[in-house]
Design an enzyme around this catalytic site. Sequence first.
Site, PDB file in Angstrom:
ATOM      1  CB  CYS A  67       1.085   0.920   4.805  1.00 46.33           C
ATOM      2  SG  CYS A  67       1.937   0.006   3.521  1.00 46.33           S
ATOM      3  CB  CYS A  89       4.732   0.072   4.912  1.00 48.72           C
ATOM      4  SG  CYS A  89       3.797   0.583   3.479  1.00 48.72           S
ATOM      5  CG  ASP A  90       4.235   0.566   8.938  1.00 45.04           C
ATOM      6  OD1 ASP A  90       5.344   0.854   8.446  1.00 45.04           O
ATOM      7  OD2 ASP A  90       3.289   1.370   8.993  1.00 45.04           O
TER       8      ASP A  90
END
Length: 311
Positions: free
Chosen positions: A137, A140-141
Amino acid sequence: MDDATRFDIAVIGQGPAGMTSALYAARAGLSTAVFERMGPGGQMTDTEHLDNYPGFAEGVSAFDLAFAMSAQAARFGVVAITDEVTSVDFQAPLKVIRTASGGVYTARAVILAMGAEPRPLGVPGESELAGRGVSYCATCDGGFFRGKEVAVVGGGNTAVGDALYLSRICSRVHLIHRRDAFRADAVYTRALEGLSNVELHFDTVVEAVRSEGGVVSAIDVKNTLTDEKGVVDAAALFVAVGTVPKNALVRDAGIDLDQAGYVVADETGATNVPGVFVAGDLRTKPLRQVSTAVGDGANAAHAAFEYISLS
Ligand code: NAP
């Protein structure tokens, strides 16, 4: 059993398909629960910004849309149950749903909306380094790798979208694809053109993920035309090679799955088991989008309403 555990409709999964199913079911006057392990949104929130969901001229934040869908469903009385569904029993007309915290719920009809999840690449180092540089992701990261050199593997909308997103925060992005052309839509690939910090590696496969000090340090690659091996310096590998259906709950529940593991259903979302419907990425369908998930949800809720009304 009391009213808190007995519902007309149980929806499993709170992505756009699940939330739309729940909204339509509740608006049809059915008592409706929607089960979700985490918060609302599902896979949609792996994307930062949605540009192709109709009605938003400038696009919309995936989080904002997810929370708006959830609030809208709540306004019509949908009960959101934050718990993991661990088993289902569809043998009797009254379906039984059990959760990780020991909850036992019943419903007259169930709508499966568990969606899909990222497919692992399956190369050495990948699973050991998940969360330590290997990510599924980018939105997200990606922030953990600000200013660093990173790699993305895949050639679809997710991979190219991830590369575009990461190009804004990372110093250099290597986009590694096994063929010589992307599968991604032109709107994505055109946006790549002219980005000086994105390096394309076509006809290239990832062979392994290397680490130093327990975190990703480089990616071993091979050119499929020449068999030439190489090493790409990268502090992270973002894997975007498609998705697999989240069907674990229903593998032994008598539900027909296709060869790839998607739940077989007709246009209304009806599965082979009476009273069990499916919506969104988990079902057989040609196009997996937020907009198609929403349409599936409306259809499945309508079909479930008819099933309950006639049974
Ligand atoms: P996808 O479209 O299935 O693409 C997967 C990519 O990974 C393909 O390029 C494929 O290569 C490659 N791949 C598969 N297995 C591989 C392996 N073992 N090693 C190396 N490469 C591998 O998946 P996606 O990009 O995650 O998209 C999933 C769905 O979500 C699609 O329907 C997509 O349109 C949708 N989506 C839409 C948007 C949007 O519209 N904004 C954004 C993201 C996702 P080949 O091309 O060689 O098969």
